[in-house]
Design an enzyme around this catalytic site. Sequence first.
Site, PDB file in Angstrom:
ATOM      1  N   GLU A   1       6.123  -0.740  -2.885  1.00 21.41           N
ATOM      2  CA  GLU A   1       6.548  -2.129  -3.041  1.00 21.41           C
ATOM      3  C   GLU A   1       7.952  -2.324  -3.623  1.00 21.41           C
ATOM      4  O   GLU A   1       8.669  -3.239  -3.215  1.00 21.41           O
ATOM      5  CB  GLU A   1       5.533  -2.866  -3.935  1.00 21.41           C
ATOM      6  CG  GLU A   1       4.150  -2.893  -3.329  1.00 21.41           C
ATOM      7  CD  GLU A   1       3.105  -3.392  -4.316  1.00 21.41           C
ATOM      8  OE1 GLU A   1       2.767  -2.637  -5.244  1.00 21.41           O
ATOM      9  OE2 GLU A   1       2.662  -4.530  -4.167  1.00 21.41           O
TER      10      GLU A   1
ATOM     11  N   ARG B   1       1.115 -10.773 -11.992  1.00 17.53           N
ATOM     12  CA  ARG B   1       2.204  -9.840 -11.689  1.00 17.53           C
ATOM     13  C   ARG B   1       3.546 -10.570 -11.579  1.00 17.53           C
ATOM     14  O   ARG B   1       4.593 -10.001 -11.902  1.00 17.53           O
ATOM     15  CB  ARG B   1       1.911  -9.021 -10.423  1.00 17.53           C
ATOM     16  CG  ARG B   1       2.909  -7.894 -10.182  1.00 17.53           C
ATOM     17  CD  ARG B   1       2.479  -6.933  -9.078  1.00 17.53           C
ATOM     18  NE  ARG B   1       1.546  -5.921  -9.542  1.00 17.53           N
ATOM     19  CZ  ARG B   1       1.897  -4.750 -10.070  1.00 17.53           C
ATOM     20  NH1 ARG B   1       3.165  -4.422 -10.209  1.00 17.53           N
ATOM     21  NH2 ARG B   1       0.979  -3.893 -10.477  1.00 17.53           N
TER      22      ARG B   1
HETATM   23  N1  LUZ Z   1      -3.697  -5.331  -6.143  1.00 22.85           N
HETATM   24  C1  LUZ Z   1      -4.443  -5.536  -7.238  1.00 22.85           C
HETATM   25  C2  LUZ Z   1      -2.373  -5.112  -6.216  1.00 22.85           C
HETATM   26  O1  LUZ Z   1      -5.628  -5.762  -7.116  1.00 22.85           O
HETATM   27  N2  LUZ Z   1      -3.857  -5.485  -8.441  1.00 22.85           N
HETATM   28  C3  LUZ Z   1      -2.535  -5.262  -8.620  1.00 22.85           C
HETATM   29  O2  LUZ Z   1      -2.031  -5.222  -9.743  1.00 22.85           O
HETATM   30  C4  LUZ Z   1      -1.752  -5.083  -7.457  1.00 22.85           C
HETATM   31  N3  LUZ Z   1      -0.436  -4.888  -7.542  1.00 22.85           N
HETATM   32  C5  LUZ Z   1       0.279  -4.744  -6.443  1.00 22.85           C
HETATM   33  C6  LUZ Z   1      -0.358  -4.775  -5.211  1.00 22.85           C
HETATM   34  N4  LUZ Z   1      -1.653  -4.965  -5.103  1.00 22.85           N
HETATM   35 MO1  MOS Z   2      -0.817  -4.612  -1.932  1.00 27.05          MO
HETATM   36  S1  MOS Z   2       0.443  -6.193  -2.116  1.00 27.05           S
HETATM   37  O1  MOS Z   2      -1.950  -4.580  -0.773  1.00 27.05           O
HETATM   38  O2  MOS Z   2      -0.306  -3.260  -2.675  1.00 27.05           O
END
Ligand code: LUZ
Ligand code: MOS
Length: 776
Positions: free
Chosen positions: A729, A309
């Site tokens: 987020e 990400r």
């Molecule tokens: N959790 C995950 C996340 O497993 N995959 C993701 O792409 C993600 N993105 C944002 C926050 N949690």
């Molecule tokens: Mo997440 S960083 O628990 O969406």
Amino acid sequence: MSLGQSYKHDSAVSHVTGESVFIDDRPFHTNEVLVFVKGAPASCGKILNIKIDKALKVPGVVGIWTGDDFAHNQWGTIVSEQPVLARKQIGYFDEPICIVAAESKISGQMALELIEVEIESMDPILSLQEAIDKKNFLYESTPFLVGEPELVYQKSEHQLEGTFECGGQEHFYLESQAAIVYPQEDGHLEVHSSSQHPTETQHVIAKSLGLQSHQVTCIVKRMGGAFGGKESQAAPFAAMAALVAQKLKRPARLVLSKDDDMKMTGKRHPFLNFYKVGFNQEGVIQSLMIKLYANAGAYVDLSPSILDRALFHADGAYFIANAKFEGWACRTNQHSNTAFRGFGGPQGNMTVESIIEDIAKYLKIDALLVRQRNCYSLKPRNITPYGQEIDDQVLVQLFKTLEQKSDYYRRRQEVSVFNQDKKQRKLRGLSVTAVKFGIAFTARHLNQASALVHLYLDGSVQVSTGATEMGQGVNTKIKQTVATCLGLSMHSISVMATSTEKNANTSPTAASSGADLNCSAVWKACDQIRRRLAYLFYCHQNKIEFQSRELTMPPSDFIHEDYVFHDGVVLCLISHQKIALIELIQIAYLNRISLSELAHYRTEGIGFDKKTGKGRPFHYFTNGVAASEVEVDEDTGQVKVRRVDILMDLGASINPKIDLGQVTGGFIQGVGWVTSENLYYAQNGSLISHSPTTYKIPNIQDTPRIFNVELFPNALNQRNIYSSKAVGEPPLLLATSVWTAIKDALSYRSKEKIPFLRSPALPSEILIERHRYEQS
Ligand code: LUZ
Ligand code: MOS
């Protein structure tokens, strides 16, 4: 219509009155035991022996267990490699190595002190640089490559090379990791956990205790904050409580103290990134090459997805024709870093915003202009380095609108005039940055959700989904969805505690997608009930018998859209006949027609090829811009945020007030990360900053003196429920503007030299940068 209205948070009143139940508020059972966790006494080494005999003699101590007592002492979301309790090798300082069950806190804590751990110390890796030098990598991303970055860089008019470095961040949820496990008949366990991911908690418990999933039910009523910290890391602590419950056949409660929580659990990943950028005289980037290195800590956890990400967000809001982004996750002997609001996105996005700030300083042109010149726009400047087209382009408009709303150029003038007065030993800075956050789990299979809806005979509804409430308001949005679809009032709907018994194989409430996925599933379930009832009304009017199979092939004159569900009444737009919903429900029940539905939703049209690094990983993007003005004290290095203007594109918001709360809170949480929150470690690798006295999160004085937050009207996002966009987020990434504003302020010291600043921009960093400048 309830969708789109600012209903107050589902738990607003009960939070204030104290009625809301968090894990540790659950009443004690008479035979309940408390569970305490012993942390490792070193950052790295072999565990030779764990001596528990003295500790076992402490009155009130009921039992002590190590990793050996688990049927399967291993867990991990992506790779199953992390011990629940370390048994052979220590991965990091204070890593859980054994657990004590006791009748009281005093007994438990005394026992922890009496446990003797014999180890053979080994040299730990305690810095990201050292891990890079030793190539101690646990994951390497598929690089994103577009164009001819190296060649174009060489030929560019201007080149800059540099590093960008940002620190980690403690989640600082108010409720620590916590779980209570009640043993049931036949070896079943009922688990109450403060978890964003009840399904993973269920799986980790079942696997580690040698049970099957059907024997473990995980229930989450709510969390007192999570921010990603309970996406993966709630599970092992629940497993520790579950082991005790299984061994003793007594309820077991594990609630970490704040200090233990901060020492034992992972945080946001620190990054150290190296870049080369080629650009022209106008500041247009022609080539950008970045190598990103993330400090993953001791175990894999979610680091591969987080690093991915970061790469997905290293383009920021800017089109880059020739790009190469590469990434490595480094294994170090620190707490295993994990998800945190933004999930690598902030670390990637901040890198390119820092680079743009430097380009502007180098060319001596305004940074906002450079941003606007590089901003994603129309074809062909709308393709990301990973090949996804940006189809609802609003970034150009956001920049332009904020430029006006924030009165940017007049204030730029004021800042310059202010900074010419050298007597005041203060510098001001102003900066605008943007966010373009990709919405969807990058792991495609996680983009699914289910909803169970029961319509009762009195016209009230219970709805259950896999979404977990962590304060973000997802339950309120779920209620609004039911209310709108079935034409009910908000107080005839209850969102039930999340349970693996009601919704199976769920995804974590994460990736900002909790409301997107779960409200979509809820809509689908309600819509099926709604169509069924509409058809029943049609049959009733036309005096024909309802046959459920005819729903799949309805008569040609039955169009379900002709039936409006509103305020407890169903209205046929064709016949103008009305029936009270509760009366229709009664007819359904007497005719043995189901008033319940379980629906499953999945996000269509996404997919990313990991081999080529190309595809469409994201469903859509949530965009926003922020203009921040800061004042830096040259003598103390302290920063004051004078004014912030935010403009956020959330599509058509399901609940504008709740979303404004998310934007405001997310932004301030980000400001903490880039200005004051710093993790301090001792030489031996133990965390020094493990309480609010040594770890500084923002307080009310750190909020901007003037704070304007606005939602940008945009109802074009047809891809998502109610044309809304995810909010959780994205706003955190806008805090970058505070950091770049500090950089901007420092640049007024010398127009000739580009200031170098680490994040967080602690007062000490700011003073060191001044020293560096005075030496040069
Ligand atoms: N959790 C995950 C996340 O497993 N995959 C993701 O792409 C993600 N993105 C944002 C926050 N949690
Ligand atoms: Mo997440 S960083 O628990 O969406």
